[in-house]
Design a protein around this motif. Structure first.
Motif, PDB file in Angstrom:
ATOM      1  N   TRP A  41      -9.414 -17.995 -45.981  1.00 40.18           N
ATOM      2  CA  TRP A  41      -9.318 -17.899 -44.522  1.00 40.18           C
ATOM      3  C   TRP A  41     -10.412 -18.758 -43.906  1.00 40.18           C
ATOM      4  CZ3 TRP A  41      -5.259 -15.447 -42.504  1.00 40.18           C
ATOM      5  CH2 TRP A  41      -4.629 -14.443 -43.252  1.00 40.18           C
ATOM      6  N   ILE A  42     -10.046 -19.543 -42.888  1.00 43.07           N
ATOM      7  CA  ILE A  42     -11.012 -20.419 -42.230  1.00 43.07           C
ATOM      8  C   ILE A  42     -11.191 -19.993 -40.781  1.00 43.07           C
ATOM      9  CG2 ILE A  42     -11.440 -22.793 -41.490  1.00 43.07           C
ATOM     10  CD1 ILE A  42     -10.078 -23.750 -44.021  1.00 43.07           C
ATOM     11  N   LEU A  43     -12.428 -19.707 -40.397  1.00 39.49           N
ATOM     12  CA  LEU A  43     -12.722 -19.322 -39.016  1.00 39.49           C
ATOM     13  C   LEU A  43     -12.463 -20.519 -38.101  1.00 39.49           C
ATOM     14  CD1 LEU A  43     -16.079 -17.307 -39.389  1.00 39.49           C
ATOM     15  CD2 LEU A  43     -13.818 -16.387 -38.847  1.00 39.49           C
ATOM     16  N   PRO A  44     -11.974 -20.265 -36.871  1.00 39.09           N
ATOM     17  CA  PRO A  44     -11.662 -21.384 -35.965  1.00 39.09           C
ATOM     18  C   PRO A  44     -12.869 -22.305 -35.732  1.00 39.09           C
ATOM     19  CG  PRO A  44     -11.441 -19.221 -34.866  1.00 39.09           C
ATOM     20  CD  PRO A  44     -11.610 -18.956 -36.308  1.00 39.09           C
ATOM     21  N   GLU A  45     -14.076 -21.755 -35.773  1.00 39.38           N
ATOM     22  CA  GLU A  45     -15.272 -22.565 -35.559  1.00 39.38           C
ATOM     23  C   GLU A  45     -15.408 -23.682 -36.608  1.00 39.38           C
ATOM     24  OE1 GLU A  45     -14.603 -19.396 -35.006  1.00 39.38           O
ATOM     25  OE2 GLU A  45     -16.483 -18.277 -35.035  1.00 39.38           O
ATOM     26  N   MET A  46     -14.782 -23.492 -37.769  1.00 42.38           N
ATOM     27  CA  MET A  46     -14.899 -24.493 -38.840  1.00 42.38           C
ATOM     28  C   MET A  46     -13.960 -25.674 -38.646  1.00 42.38           C
ATOM     29  SD  MET A  46     -17.024 -24.297 -41.361  1.00 42.38           S
ATOM     30  CE  MET A  46     -16.233 -25.113 -42.775  1.00 42.38           C
ATOM     31  N   VAL A  47     -12.909 -25.479 -37.825  1.00 39.12           N
ATOM     32  CA  VAL A  47     -11.843 -26.485 -37.773  1.00 39.12           C
ATOM     33  C   VAL A  47     -12.373 -27.842 -37.326  1.00 39.12           C
ATOM     34  CG1 VAL A  47      -9.611 -27.088 -36.739  1.00 39.12           C
ATOM     35  CG2 VAL A  47     -10.092 -24.711 -37.420  1.00 39.12           C
ATOM     36  N   SER A  48     -13.222 -27.853 -36.275  1.00 38.88           N
ATOM     37  CA  SER A  48     -13.721 -29.138 -35.775  1.00 38.88           C
ATOM     38  C   SER A  48     -14.619 -29.809 -36.809  1.00 38.88           C
ATOM     39  CB  SER A  48     -14.467 -28.938 -34.454  1.00 38.88           C
ATOM     40  OG  SER A  48     -15.517 -28.003 -34.656  1.00 38.88           O
ATOM     41  N   ILE A  49     -15.303 -29.025 -37.594  1.00 33.32           N
ATOM     42  CA  ILE A  49     -16.156 -29.595 -38.653  1.00 33.32           C
ATOM     43  C   ILE A  49     -15.292 -30.247 -39.734  1.00 33.32           C
ATOM     44  CG2 ILE A  49     -17.791 -28.998 -40.503  1.00 33.32           C
ATOM     45  CD1 ILE A  49     -18.921 -26.822 -38.622  1.00 33.32           C
ATOM     46  N   LEU A  50     -14.219 -29.566 -40.120  1.00 29.65           N
ATOM     47  CA  LEU A  50     -13.376 -30.103 -41.201  1.00 29.65           C
ATOM     48  C   LEU A  50     -12.605 -31.354 -40.750  1.00 29.65           C
ATOM     49  CD1 LEU A  50     -12.066 -26.809 -42.857  1.00 29.65           C
ATOM     50  CD2 LEU A  50     -14.111 -28.141 -43.396  1.00 29.65           C
ATOM     51  N   LYS A  51     -12.417 -31.507 -39.428  1.00 26.02           N
ATOM     52  CA  LYS A  51     -11.717 -32.704 -38.920  1.00 26.02           C
ATOM     53  C   LYS A  51     -12.487 -33.983 -39.251  1.00 26.02           C
ATOM     54  CE  LYS A  51      -8.872 -30.919 -35.182  1.00 26.02           C
ATOM     55  NZ  LYS A  51      -8.912 -30.436 -33.801  1.00 26.02           N
ATOM     56  N   ASN A  52     -13.777 -33.842 -39.542  1.00 26.57           N
ATOM     57  CA  ASN A  52     -14.580 -35.014 -39.904  1.00 26.57           C
ATOM     58  C   ASN A  52     -14.274 -35.535 -41.311  1.00 26.57           C
ATOM     59  OD1 ASN A  52     -15.991 -34.920 -37.447  1.00 26.57           O
ATOM     60  ND2 ASN A  52     -17.344 -33.316 -38.248  1.00 26.57           N
ATOM     61  N   PHE A  53     -13.413 -34.805 -42.029  1.00 31.07           N
ATOM     62  CA  PHE A  53     -13.076 -35.236 -43.396  1.00 31.07           C
ATOM     63  C   PHE A  53     -11.558 -35.373 -43.522  1.00 31.07           C
ATOM     64  CE2 PHE A  53     -16.897 -32.625 -43.381  1.00 31.07           C
ATOM     65  CZ  PHE A  53     -17.817 -33.440 -44.031  1.00 31.07           C
TER      66      PHE A  53
END
Lengths: 299, 299
Positions: A41-53
């Motif tokens: 499960w990924i918290l919504p706060e992580m989504v913008s961080i993962l977009k960098n990859f």
């Protein structure tokens, strides 16, 4: 009918399952998928961080973030994920990565599945991947039949939950280790219990729960062992993860369970022990059914 | 990694929790509410039948059918519900009411709550109300430490699951009876175990699951006891609910568990026993975690 102890215990059981409580971030979380399997499960706060990859993670779709399907082997996925995590660690953006362990955890949908990849332990909560561990209840019976439990007090310098009460021995299940071997290893390392005695620890349950905090989502299952020790046996401080051991009557253990002095998931493991050893009576404990179900939640 | 036994056992665990499986009627069910508490589940097929009693049930609203709030006491609710059920029984419309038991079950949101009403046992599945029972595992250890279990074969004339294998003794928790007293009573009645021995049965768990079939929804929790019997003790057929007792080695018990010869919920109680007595090893049983969670589902 309910006593203060019962209410406190129920609150603890609920807190350790807060990911499934009303108001949790579960409804906002995205599934983390690897090779079309739901592994976390990924918290919504992580989504913008993962977009960098963008080469590593596909854009969010149907409520899920997937590892790119071009990463089609355990080795490739583990290596690329390690690169992402090392980058995030250098950027200093995520608190939990400050506790980098250099210890790999397997990632799979169910414990019995072939691991899809491995991942640094301190990062597992960012992806909400299931974590497995081994906890050992140590106990003895005196000649008159009185049951007493061994508890450990964690070292004041432990990274997590320093100074709190813990089970006799416990540890995470590192990639590639068997459950039984981990139990023996932790008994030896943490409590100086010789293998000949530690091997008598009996696997008897799992305790599973899912909680969330500021650092992510923690779906955990502990494989639980009971180890009846000779009445004259004393565990000793081993690798420095523990500062002291206590040998306590059940009434004292019960009292400590609901204090702030106990590492919460270890308190659940002890509650399971107390139920299995008939130290809690379903005719006088109002939340008996709620306790048992709360100790064995679906991961 | 999985064996045929593991797969069969997992299928059984899932079948006993089919109400929470994809494709179940859960999404179409209405909640059954009494005094604003959610106490059960009503299959959509029941809604048109309940509309014939507009003084008793409010019209469906927000996914729930409520007992009329004018029924504001345990006595009034129980009496009016009994009237409804007697009418339905006379109309011969509902198969499960052919098994009318003249045995009342308490209705409440949680086991520890004050009962809101009582209801004829055979009708509980129509309203999906939680049912509680007591199951007793009987076992002995031979001098060389070999564990054996006592199993009962149900009478061929039992209304439900005739001729199938069952635990040493078991029974529903009737309104007003304590859990411990029920365990002793069932041991005496079904297996002629004197109270002095039956009182040694130790409460150690609950096994909870929810299934549905053509007759409704069954959320059940069994309070489980382990009773170690003297090696030379033999249970005897008592009130005629059992036709025979068997004293079997664990390997044979495991084999029977996944056969069609076992009453399914009793098989779950035995699986729980096997796990707690370390007869199943988490390093060789691929679905260990899934078994434990499946045995303790939220009601």
């Amino acid at each position: 009918m309910a006593t203060a102890w019962s209410e406190s215990m129920l609150q603890l059981v609920r807190k350790m399952n807060n990911f499934y409580s009303p108001g949790s971030s579960r409804a906002r979380c995205l599934r983390f998928e690897v090779a079309d399997r739901h592994v976390g499960w990924i918290l919504p706060e992580m989504v913008s961080i993962l977009k960098n990859f963008p080469d590593v993670f596909d854009p969010p779709k149907d409520g899920a973030i997937s590892l790119s399907s071009s990463l089609d082997s355990h080795a490739k996925r583990s290596e690329v994920m390690d690169g992402v995590l090392q980058t995030l660690r250098r950027n200093d953006a995520l608190t939990c990565l400050k506790g980098w362990r250099e210890e790999k955890y397997d990632v799979m949908a169910r414990y019995c599945d072939t691991p899809l990849m491995s991942m640094e332990r301190s990062a597992t909560s960012l992806f909400g991947v299931k974590r497995y561990g081994v906890h050992i209840n140590g106990y003895s019976r005196s000649d008159d039949g009185e049951l007493r439990m061994w508890l450990a007090r964690r070292s004041a310098t432990k990274q997590t939950y320093p100074g709190l009460l813990d089970n006799l021995a416990a540890g995470g299940l590192a990639a590639g280790m068997s459950i039984g071997d981990t139990a023996v290893k932790e008994c030896e390392e943490e409590a100086c219990i010789p293998a000949a005695i530690a091997k008598k620890a009996r696997p008897i349950s799992t305790v599973s729960y899912t909680y969330e905090d500021g650092e992510g989502v923690f779906p955990e299952s502990q494989f639980v062992f009971d180890l009846e020790l000779p009445a004259d046996f004393q565990p000793r401080v081993g690798d420095g993860e523990v500062q002291e051991f206590y040998f306590l009557p059940i009434d004292k253990v019960k009292e400590l369970l609901v204090s702030d002095d106990f590492k919460p998931n270890c308190a659940l493991v002890v509650l399971d022990f107390l139920i299995r050893h008939s130290c809690i009576d379903p005719d006088t404990e109002p939340y008996y059914q709620e306790f048992v179900e709360g100790l064995h939640q679906n991961l």
